[in-house]
Write an enzyme that holds these catalytic residues in place. Structure first.
Site, PDB file in Angstrom:
ATOM      1  N   GLN A 230      -2.897   6.861   3.015  1.00 17.29           N
ATOM      2  CA  GLN A 230      -2.287   8.138   2.653  1.00 17.29           C
ATOM      3  C   GLN A 230      -3.125   9.343   3.055  1.00 17.29           C
ATOM      4  O   GLN A 230      -2.588  10.336   3.552  1.00 17.29           O
ATOM      5  CB  GLN A 230      -2.003   8.171   1.147  1.00 17.29           C
ATOM      6  CG  GLN A 230      -0.846   7.280   0.732  1.00 17.29           C
ATOM      7  CD  GLN A 230      -0.517   7.412  -0.741  1.00 17.29           C
ATOM      8  OE1 GLN A 230      -0.990   8.328  -1.425  1.00 17.29           O
ATOM      9  NE2 GLN A 230       0.297   6.498  -1.251  1.00 17.29           N
TER      10      GLN A 230
ATOM     11  N   HIS B 260       2.312   6.615  -7.292  1.00 18.78           N
ATOM     12  CA  HIS B 260       1.053   6.151  -7.886  1.00 18.78           C
ATOM     13  C   HIS B 260       0.028   7.247  -7.656  1.00 18.78           C
ATOM     14  O   HIS B 260       0.018   7.894  -6.602  1.00 18.78           O
ATOM     15  CB  HIS B 260       0.604   4.846  -7.231  1.00 18.78           C
ATOM     16  CG  HIS B 260      -0.724   4.327  -7.705  1.00 18.78           C
ATOM     17  ND1 HIS B 260      -1.075   4.277  -9.043  1.00 18.78           N
ATOM     18  CD2 HIS B 260      -1.791   3.833  -7.021  1.00 18.78           C
ATOM     19  CE1 HIS B 260      -2.294   3.776  -9.155  1.00 18.78           C
ATOM     20  NE2 HIS B 260      -2.753   3.506  -7.948  1.00 18.78           N
TER      21      HIS B 260
ATOM     22  N   ASP C 142      -1.948   3.017  -0.333  1.00 19.83           N
ATOM     23  CA  ASP C 142      -2.973   3.959  -0.795  1.00 19.83           C
ATOM     24  C   ASP C 142      -4.001   4.282   0.278  1.00 19.83           C
ATOM     25  O   ASP C 142      -4.389   5.441   0.462  1.00 19.83           O
ATOM     26  CB  ASP C 142      -3.706   3.384  -2.017  1.00 19.83           C
ATOM     27  CG  ASP C 142      -2.840   3.341  -3.258  1.00 19.83           C
ATOM     28  OD1 ASP C 142      -1.895   4.144  -3.354  1.00 19.83           O
ATOM     29  OD2 ASP C 142      -3.115   2.501  -4.139  1.00 19.83           O
ATOM     30  N   GLN C 143      -4.474   3.250   0.987  1.00 13.19           N
ATOM     31  CA  GLN C 143      -5.589   3.431   1.907  1.00 13.19           C
ATOM     32  C   GLN C 143      -5.221   4.228   3.158  1.00 13.19           C
ATOM     33  O   GLN C 143      -6.104   4.681   3.879  1.00 13.19           O
ATOM     34  CB  GLN C 143      -6.193   2.079   2.300  1.00 13.19           C
ATOM     35  CG  GLN C 143      -5.266   1.153   3.073  1.00 13.19           C
ATOM     36  CD  GLN C 143      -4.495   0.215   2.181  1.00 13.19           C
ATOM     37  OE1 GLN C 143      -4.098   0.591   1.086  1.00 13.19           O
ATOM     38  NE2 GLN C 143      -4.302  -1.007   2.641  1.00 13.19           N
TER      39      GLN C 143
ATOM     40  N   GLU D 247      -4.313  -4.191 -13.258  1.00 10.39           N
ATOM     41  CA  GLU D 247      -4.361  -5.061 -12.079  1.00 10.39           C
ATOM     42  C   GLU D 247      -5.644  -5.884 -12.047  1.00 10.39           C
ATOM     43  O   GLU D 247      -5.622  -7.085 -11.758  1.00 10.39           O
ATOM     44  CB  GLU D 247      -4.264  -4.207 -10.813  1.00 10.39           C
ATOM     45  CG  GLU D 247      -2.907  -3.568 -10.582  1.00 10.39           C
ATOM     46  CD  GLU D 247      -2.922  -2.529  -9.479  1.00 10.39           C
ATOM     47  OE1 GLU D 247      -1.841  -2.067  -9.101  1.00 10.39           O
ATOM     48  OE2 GLU D 247      -4.023  -2.157  -8.999  1.00 10.39           O
TER      49      GLU D 247
ATOM     50  N   SER E  36      10.185  -1.173  10.354  1.00 14.65           N
ATOM     51  CA  SER E  36      11.168  -0.780   9.339  1.00 14.65           C
ATOM     52  C   SER E  36      12.195   0.216   9.856  1.00 14.65           C
ATOM     53  O   SER E  36      13.211   0.447   9.184  1.00 14.65           O
ATOM     54  CB  SER E  36      10.457  -0.174   8.124  1.00 14.65           C
ATOM     55  OG  SER E  36       9.616  -1.123   7.500  1.00 14.65           O
TER      56      SER E  36
ATOM     57  N   GLY F 124       9.104   0.323   2.602  1.00 17.21           N
ATOM     58  CA  GLY F 124       8.769  -1.002   2.103  1.00 17.21           C
ATOM     59  C   GLY F 124       9.521  -1.281   0.816  1.00 17.21           C
ATOM     60  O   GLY F 124      10.657  -0.837   0.627  1.00 17.21           O
TER      61      GLY F 124
END
Length: 330
Positions: free
Chosen positions: A85, A107, A82-83, A194, A52, A25
């Protein structure tokens, strides 16, 4: 804080190693292409049905499944949402890593909140460019780079920090500066920023300002220009030179009005609420809430998305942006 530059980083710590970038991404394409063009041996790991795959191959990169890329690699960078991984780590990454390998992130969410707990036999590091992927890529192609953060969560081989610095150098980041931090500090400050300022605080301030003007009888179009459109002009001044640059650049009327009225909005009560938001980040309550939301099918998030998309500022904004030739997509 320690800051490192080109002379402090040695690409030799990654040369001769197999490097897998998982995801293609915004950040994934920048990491993969910049490292490849820095002379490193890079493959991209993607789901076989990922849209991709074709983009990565067209850019000259070899694409494997995630499991095969990890099995081949010595160093694995996880650039997936994140969700997703944890599930992918459990099923495709962990079974294919060997002692002495390096697991990297951009991150710290899943490491800090212990969703992913790697074995002590591998290095765990973070390299986080402080810009979106397209800017990481563009500055690299221009011969420059963006500042990066690095953190060493676990050093199994004695070379974890050198590898993190080498990765940042391969991205171009060592030309701008590489700041050493911790997984904890990166994760908690990133989430707080954020929520309280960048995505949460600013959006709610914009909507409240728009609603205040419209409810007082002013046209929606004027409310949009004053509370949404012109914000970019101010943020660009912040970005280029901080608060002083903004105050220097605006009129005396705007400067005086902002300095005397702004504190009436951001009161001690608002700052107290910010501290509560930070506490929820620090003690893991937000992480648990977000993970539960993901596992529950995003019901609350989907509702909030629908509410935001139906706000009047979105309707009038779409109409006005169609008048702006520089924003109309060809």
């Amino acid at each position: 804080m320690n800051v490192y530059y080109e002379q402090d980083a040695d690409l030799g710590y990654l040369q001769g190693k197999n490097i897998a970038v998982l995801g293609y991404g915004s950040q994934g394409h920048a990491h993969a292409l910049n490292l490849k063009e820095s002379g490193l041996n890079v493959r991209v790991g993607l789901r076989t049905d990922s849209a991709s795959c074709q983009k990565a191959r067209a850019a000259g990169l070899q694409v494997d499944t995630i499991a095969d890329a990890v099995k081949w690699a010595d160093v694995v960078m996880v650039l997936l949402p994140d969700q997703y991984q944890k599930a992918i780590y459990d099923s495709e990454i962990a079974p294919n890593m060997e002692p002495g390998n390096t697991l990297a992130f951009a991150h710290g969410f899943n490491i800090h909140y212990k969703q992913i707990v790697p074995p002590d036999t591998i290095n765990v590091i973070m390299i986080a460019p402080k810009s979106p992927g397209h800017l990481v890529r563009r500055t690299f192609t221009e011969g420059n780079g963006v500042p990066c953060l690095i953190a060493i969560h676990h050093d199994a081989t004695g070379e974890a920090k050198q590898q993190a610095l080498a990765w940042a150098k391969g991205l171009g980041g060592a030309k701008a500066g590489v700041i050493e931090t911790t997984i904890k500090n990166e994760t908690e400050t990133d989430l707080f920023g954020e929520q309280a300022v960048l995505c949460g605080g600013s959006a709610e301030l914009i909507k409240a300002g728009f609603e205040t003007l419209v409810e007082a009888g002013y046209p929606e179009e004027l409310a949009y220009f004053e509370c949404m459109h012109e914000l970019k002009l101010i943020v660009d001044l912040f970005y280029e030179g901080g608060l002083s640059r903004m105050n220097y650049s605006v009129s005396d009327t705007a400067e005086y009005g902002g300095m005397t009225r702004g504190p009436r909005l951001i009161t001690p009560a608002v700052k107290a609420e910010m501290k509560k938001i930070l506490e929820e980040v620090q003690d893991g309550r937000f992480a648990k809430e977000f993970i539960d939301e993901c596992n529950g099918g995003y019901k609350n998030l989907n509702r909030l998305r629908k509410e935001n998309s139906s706000h009047p500022i979105e309707t009038v904004g779409a109409k006005l942006r169609n008048m702006m030739s520089w924003l109309i997509k060809k």
